[in-house]
Design a protein around this motif. Structure first.
Motif, PDB file in Angstrom:
ATOM      1  N   LEU A   1       0.829  -1.203   0.000  1.00 51.84           N
ATOM      2  CA  LEU A   1       0.000   0.000   0.000  1.00 51.84           C
ATOM      3  C   LEU A   1       0.865   1.253   0.000  1.00 51.84           C
ATOM      4  O   LEU A   1       1.767   1.399   0.830  1.00 51.84           O
ATOM      5  CB  LEU A   1      -0.923   0.008   1.218  1.00 51.84           C
ATOM      6  CG  LEU A   1      -1.759   1.277   1.442  1.00 51.84           C
ATOM      7  CD1 LEU A   1      -2.670   1.554   0.262  1.00 51.84           C
ATOM      8  CD2 LEU A   1      -2.560   1.162   2.741  1.00 51.84           C
ATOM      9  N   SER A   2       0.594   2.160  -0.919  1.00 51.86           N
ATOM     10  CA  SER A   2       1.358   3.402  -1.039  1.00 51.86           C
ATOM     11  C   SER A   2       0.513   4.480  -1.703  1.00 51.86           C
ATOM     12  O   SER A   2      -0.097   4.240  -2.742  1.00 51.86           O
ATOM     13  CB  SER A   2       2.625   3.175  -1.879  1.00 51.86           C
ATOM     14  OG  SER A   2       3.214   4.399  -2.276  1.00 51.86           O
ATOM     15  N   VAL A   3       0.477   5.645  -1.094  1.00 53.04           N
ATOM     16  CA  VAL A   3      -0.148   6.832  -1.674  1.00 53.04           C
ATOM     17  C   VAL A   3       0.811   7.988  -1.457  1.00 53.04           C
ATOM     18  O   VAL A   3       1.305   8.190  -0.338  1.00 53.04           O
ATOM     19  CB  VAL A   3      -1.512   7.145  -1.034  1.00 53.04           C
ATOM     20  CG1 VAL A   3      -2.088   8.444  -1.604  1.00 53.04           C
ATOM     21  CG2 VAL A   3      -2.489   5.988  -1.240  1.00 53.04           C
ATOM     22  N   VAL A   4       1.092   8.755  -2.507  1.00 54.42           N
ATOM     23  CA  VAL A   4       2.026   9.876  -2.425  1.00 54.42           C
ATOM     24  C   VAL A   4       1.260  11.192  -2.503  1.00 54.42           C
ATOM     25  O   VAL A   4       0.375  11.358  -3.341  1.00 54.42           O
ATOM     26  CB  VAL A   4       3.079   9.800  -3.552  1.00 54.42           C
ATOM     27  CG1 VAL A   4       3.919  11.070  -3.594  1.00 54.42           C
ATOM     28  CG2 VAL A   4       3.971   8.576  -3.356  1.00 54.42           C
ATOM     29  N   ALA A   5       1.612  12.117  -1.622  1.00 54.44           N
ATOM     30  CA  ALA A   5       1.019  13.456  -1.611  1.00 54.44           C
ATOM     31  C   ALA A   5       2.097  14.469  -1.986  1.00 54.44           C
ATOM     32  O   ALA A   5       3.200  14.438  -1.442  1.00 54.44           O
ATOM     33  CB  ALA A   5       0.447  13.779  -0.237  1.00 54.44           C
ATOM     34  N   SER A   6       1.769  15.371  -2.913  1.00 50.44           N
ATOM     35  CA  SER A   6       2.742  16.348  -3.396  1.00 50.44           C
ATOM     36  C   SER A   6       2.126  17.734  -3.531  1.00 50.44           C
ATOM     37  O   SER A   6       1.075  17.876  -4.166  1.00 50.44           O
ATOM     38  CB  SER A   6       3.284  15.930  -4.770  1.00 50.44           C
ATOM     39  OG  SER A   6       4.037  14.742  -4.696  1.00 50.44           O
ATOM     40  N   PRO A   7       2.763  18.767  -2.980  1.00 46.27           N
ATOM     41  CA  PRO A   7       2.359  20.138  -3.305  1.00 46.27           C
ATOM     42  C   PRO A   7       2.513  20.371  -4.811  1.00 46.27           C
ATOM     43  O   PRO A   7       3.543  20.033  -5.394  1.00 46.27           O
ATOM     44  CB  PRO A   7       3.343  20.989  -2.499  1.00 46.27           C
ATOM     45  CG  PRO A   7       3.765  20.097  -1.364  1.00 46.27           C
ATOM     46  CD  PRO A   7       3.828  18.725  -1.964  1.00 46.27           C
ATOM     47  N   ASP A   8       1.507  20.930  -5.442  1.00 45.78           N
ATOM     48  CA  ASP A   8       1.429  20.964  -6.899  1.00 45.78           C
ATOM     49  C   ASP A   8       0.596  22.166  -7.309  1.00 45.78           C
ATOM     50  O   ASP A   8      -0.005  22.843  -6.465  1.00 45.78           O
ATOM     51  CB  ASP A   8       0.779  19.647  -7.385  1.00 45.78           C
ATOM     52  CG  ASP A   8       1.037  19.339  -8.839  1.00 45.78           C
ATOM     53  OD1 ASP A   8       0.360  19.936  -9.698  1.00 45.78           O
ATOM     54  OD2 ASP A   8       1.900  18.499  -9.135  1.00 45.78           O
ATOM     55  N   ARG A   9       0.520  22.411  -8.618  1.00 42.87           N
ATOM     56  CA  ARG A   9      -0.326  23.491  -9.124  1.00 42.87           C
ATOM     57  C   ARG A   9      -1.540  22.964  -9.887  1.00 42.87           C
ATOM     58  O   ARG A   9      -2.424  23.733 -10.251  1.00 42.87           O
ATOM     59  CB  ARG A   9       0.478  24.424 -10.028  1.00 42.87           C
ATOM     60  CG  ARG A   9       0.936  23.794 -11.335  1.00 42.87           C
ATOM     61  CD  ARG A   9       1.832  24.697 -12.138  1.00 42.87           C
ATOM     62  NE  ARG A   9       2.166  24.102 -13.441  1.00 42.87           N
ATOM     63  CZ  ARG A   9       3.022  24.624 -14.302  1.00 42.87           C
ATOM     64  NH1 ARG A   9       3.645  25.769 -14.001  1.00 42.87           N
ATOM     65  NH2 ARG A   9       3.269  24.032 -15.450  1.00 42.87           N
ATOM     66  N   GLY A  10      -1.556  21.636 -10.177  1.00 45.82           N
ATOM     67  CA  GLY A  10      -2.724  21.062 -10.837  1.00 45.82           C
ATOM     68  C   GLY A  10      -2.440  20.231 -12.065  1.00 45.82           C
ATOM     69  O   GLY A  10      -3.367  19.712 -12.686  1.00 45.82           O
ATOM     70  N   ASP A  11      -1.154  20.069 -12.429  1.00 45.15           N
ATOM     71  CA  ASP A  11      -0.821  19.305 -13.637  1.00 45.15           C
ATOM     72  C   ASP A  11       0.273  18.276 -13.416  1.00 45.15           C
ATOM     73  O   ASP A  11       0.769  17.687 -14.369  1.00 45.15           O
ATOM     74  CB  ASP A  11      -0.404  20.252 -14.765  1.00 45.15           C
ATOM     75  CG  ASP A  11       0.871  21.023 -14.440  1.00 45.15           C
ATOM     76  OD1 ASP A  11       1.240  21.093 -13.243  1.00 45.15           O
ATOM     77  OD2 ASP A  11       1.493  21.563 -15.365  1.00 45.15           O
ATOM     78  N   GLY A  12       0.672  18.054 -12.170  1.00 48.86           N
ATOM     79  CA  GLY A  12       1.742  17.104 -11.904  1.00 48.86           C
ATOM     80  C   GLY A  12       3.112  17.741 -11.835  1.00 48.86           C
ATOM     81  O   GLY A  12       4.112  17.026 -11.773  1.00 48.86           O
ATOM     82  N   SER A  13       3.182  19.069 -11.831  1.00 46.28           N
ATOM     83  CA  SER A  13       4.462  19.762 -11.652  1.00 46.28           C
ATOM     84  C   SER A  13       4.773  19.834 -10.158  1.00 46.28           C
ATOM     85  O   SER A  13       4.632  20.874  -9.511  1.00 46.28           O
ATOM     86  CB  SER A  13       4.397  21.162 -12.263  1.00 46.28           C
ATOM     87  OG  SER A  13       4.214  21.092 -13.660  1.00 46.28           O
TER      88      SER A  13
END
Length: 350
Positions: free
Chosen positions: A174-186
């Protein structure tokens, strides 16, 4: 390996289609520098001064959150979970009472995420609603994803509670990654929630140095051995400073600072793969919840539940002189609303 670790999906995706990359950061099951933080209950409280606060309840501040895909609900995006993306992601709003777990602080509904299905795509995965004011360096690029009238801030924070839907046993892989982003995967950072034989764990990747290709460092273990039977709280803070190699990212677990690192700014500055960004870093105004890497089909219908999600952006000091003569009073981030916090930030954060 570095090629697989560094894809960010920098090509801007049309809203009707998902942006895919040839590779992705692997959600590695083994991490370095393991640290056992023991058990703790979550706060289930919004970040102090939060400008976005979501608990996924049926009626929240005039917004109905309904079970199923969160795509299109209250500015959230999750195209794949709605059948329009690269994979039928198992990302849904769920009714907690219908599940086998019981976390009273999570109330009626939560956002459930598993990596039963994964892909190398970014733009079709689950993005939170946006902040009114994005955060980043002064010349950071919004890529058309910020809200109208957004004023760029230099400080960003996001916090959420998470818990296992199978509190009595490990969910292997089980793995879920959270990333600060602008909405397109950057993505500008990377925090992984994972399950391991010894309990839940949290891992981190950052980019260090000015290499081409970029030097992605990790996975660095932030916390391990977390009790599966209770929720835990993750807080990520980001301070953006103009110029290379100087952003500061902190990861807190259950109220304690567990790791200090840096952002992915140097990937966008120096890696030829990110040439489309023209040397500019992306703004941050939301969190991307992503399931990539190796799928864990047995987690279907389970995984993690996320609740008490909140974010804020604001102005923070960039040098000690800004704290003099009452200058701390001008900062709009609640963390710097008193002189002591302002000075401590400058002394320890830069």
């Amino acid at each position: 390996m570095n090629t697989l670790l560094k894809r960010t999906g920098f090509l801007i995706f049309a809203l009707s289609a998902a942006a895919c990359a040839a590779g992705n950061i692997t959600d590695a099951p083994q991490a370095r520098n393991a640290t056992n933080t023991g058990s703790s209950s979550s706060s289930n409280a919004a970040l102090s001064g939060a400008q976005v606060a979501v608990s996924f309840e049926p009626l929240e501040a005039g917004i109905w959150y309904t079970p199923g895909s969160i795509n299109g609900q209250d500015d959230w995006s999750s195209l794949g979970a709605s059948g329009a993306g690269c994979a039928p992601y198992d990302h849904k709003v769920v009714v907690n009472a219908l599940a086998t777990y019981s976390y009273p602080t999570f109330a009626v509904q939560s956002l459930r995420l598993s990596n039963a299905f994964t892909s190398g795509c970014f733009g079709d995965q689950t993005f939170s609603k946006r902040l009114a004011n994005a955060a980043g360096e002064s010349d950071a690029d919004g890529g058309g994803f910020v809200l109208p009238g957004s004023v760029t801030k230099n400080h960003f924070e996001a916090q959420w509670d998470f818990a296992s839907t199978v509190p009595g046993a490990e969910q292997p892989g089980l793995s879920v990654v959270a990333s600060p982003d602008r909405g397109d995967g950057s993505r500008m950072s990377w925090v992984q929630m994972a399950d391991a034989p010894g309990g839940l764990e949290i891992n981190f990747f950052d980019v260090q140095g000015t290499d081409n290709p970029a030097n992605f460092v990790g996975p660095t273990n932030v916390a391990s051995g977390l009790d599966r039977t209770v929720p835990h709280t993750i807080l990520i803070t980001m301070d953006f400073v103009d110029g290379p190699s100087n952003d500061v990212v902190r990861v807190y677990v259950d109220g304690s600072l567990r790791h200090t690192g840096t952002s992915w700014e140097n990937y966008y500055r120096y890696d030829s793969e990110a040439a489309a960004h023209l040397g500019k870093t992306p703004l941050v105004n939301r969190i991307l919840f992503r399931t990539g890497g190796t799928a864990a089909p047995a987690t279907l219908g389970n995984g993690f539940v996320v609740d008490a999600f909140s974010m804020r952006s604001g102005s923070a000091p960039t040098n000690k002189d800004q704290c003099k003569n009452g200058g701390w009073q001008t900062f709009d981030s609640p963390a710097f609303k008193n002189q002591g916090d302002c000075i401590q930030f400058v002394n320890t954060g830069k």
